[in-house]
Design a protein around this motif. Structure first.
Motif, PDB file in Angstrom:
ATOM      1  N   ARG A  11     -10.306   8.246 -10.449  1.00  0.00           N
ATOM      2  CA  ARG A  11     -10.550   6.904 -10.992  1.00  0.00           C
ATOM      3  C   ARG A  11      -9.418   6.498 -11.928  1.00  0.00           C
ATOM      4  N   SER A  12      -8.984   7.423 -12.781  1.00  0.00           N
ATOM      5  CA  SER A  12      -7.895   7.128 -13.720  1.00  0.00           C
ATOM      6  C   SER A  12      -6.598   6.821 -12.985  1.00  0.00           C
ATOM      7  N   LEU A  13      -6.301   7.592 -11.945  1.00  0.00           N
ATOM      8  CA  LEU A  13      -5.069   7.353 -11.190  1.00  0.00           C
ATOM      9  C   LEU A  13      -5.138   6.033 -10.431  1.00  0.00           C
ATOM     10  N   ILE A  14      -6.282   5.722  -9.845  1.00  0.00           N
ATOM     11  CA  ILE A  14      -6.453   4.451  -9.148  1.00  0.00           C
ATOM     12  C   ILE A  14      -6.260   3.290 -10.123  1.00  0.00           C
ATOM     13  N   ASP A  15      -6.884   3.385 -11.289  1.00  0.00           N
ATOM     14  CA  ASP A  15      -6.752   2.328 -12.297  1.00  0.00           C
ATOM     15  C   ASP A  15      -5.302   2.184 -12.755  1.00  0.00           C
ATOM     16  N   ALA A  16      -4.615   3.308 -12.958  1.00  0.00           N
ATOM     17  CA  ALA A  16      -3.216   3.255 -13.392  1.00  0.00           C
ATOM     18  C   ALA A  16      -2.347   2.597 -12.322  1.00  0.00           C
ATOM     19  N   LYS A  17      -2.558   2.965 -11.054  1.00  0.00           N
ATOM     20  CA  LYS A  17      -1.787   2.364  -9.968  1.00  0.00           C
ATOM     21  C   LYS A  17      -2.060   0.863  -9.870  1.00  0.00           C
ATOM     22  N   ILE A  43       7.328   5.018 -10.646  1.00  0.00           N
ATOM     23  CA  ILE A  43       6.169   5.560 -11.363  1.00  0.00           C
ATOM     24  C   ILE A  43       4.930   5.474 -10.473  1.00  0.00           C
ATOM     25  N   TYR A  44       4.774   4.357  -9.777  1.00  0.00           N
ATOM     26  CA  TYR A  44       3.649   4.197  -8.855  1.00  0.00           C
ATOM     27  C   TYR A  44       3.672   5.303  -7.803  1.00  0.00           C
ATOM     28  N   LYS A  45       4.849   5.590  -7.236  1.00  0.00           N
ATOM     29  CA  LYS A  45       4.977   6.649  -6.227  1.00  0.00           C
ATOM     30  C   LYS A  45       4.572   8.000  -6.800  1.00  0.00           C
ATOM     31  N   HIS A  63       4.582  18.242   0.829  1.00  0.00           N
ATOM     32  CA  HIS A  63       5.458  17.171   0.361  1.00  0.00           C
ATOM     33  C   HIS A  63       6.203  17.627  -0.894  1.00  0.00           C
ATOM     34  N   ASP A  64       7.329  17.034  -1.107  1.00  0.00           N
ATOM     35  CA  ASP A  64       8.119  17.372  -2.298  1.00  0.00           C
ATOM     36  C   ASP A  64       7.330  17.117  -3.558  1.00  0.00           C
ATOM     37  N   SER A  65       7.499  17.983  -4.520  1.00  0.00           N
ATOM     38  CA  SER A  65       6.900  17.744  -5.832  1.00  0.00           C
ATOM     39  C   SER A  65       7.656  16.622  -6.512  1.00  0.00           C
TER      40      SER A  65
END
Length: 66
Positions: A11-17, A43-45, A63-65
């Protein structure tokens, strides 16, 4: 259909994006903000990668870190 987050972290990541997308939308109306918009895209990526790793842990290994 709205996305239902599985955890508070999701939820936090979705809100930040979503917040980054909103800021980019507002900045796009201003001259000279292209570099800032590009930085926000990076930053979004990073946040998107973090989110993918939360919802699909093997994703982190394929995937790459950041």
């Amino acid at each position: 259909m709205p996305y239902e987050p599985g955890t508070m972290e999701c939820r936090s990541l979705i809100d930040a994006k979503d917040g980054i997308l909103e800021v980019q939308k507002h900045l796009s109306n201003l001259k000279g903000t292209e570099e800032i918009i590009e930085q926000l895209s990076e930053i979004y990526k990073d946040l998107d990668h973090m989110h993918e790793c939360l919802i699909d842990p093997p994703f982190a290994w394929t995937h790459d870190s950041f």
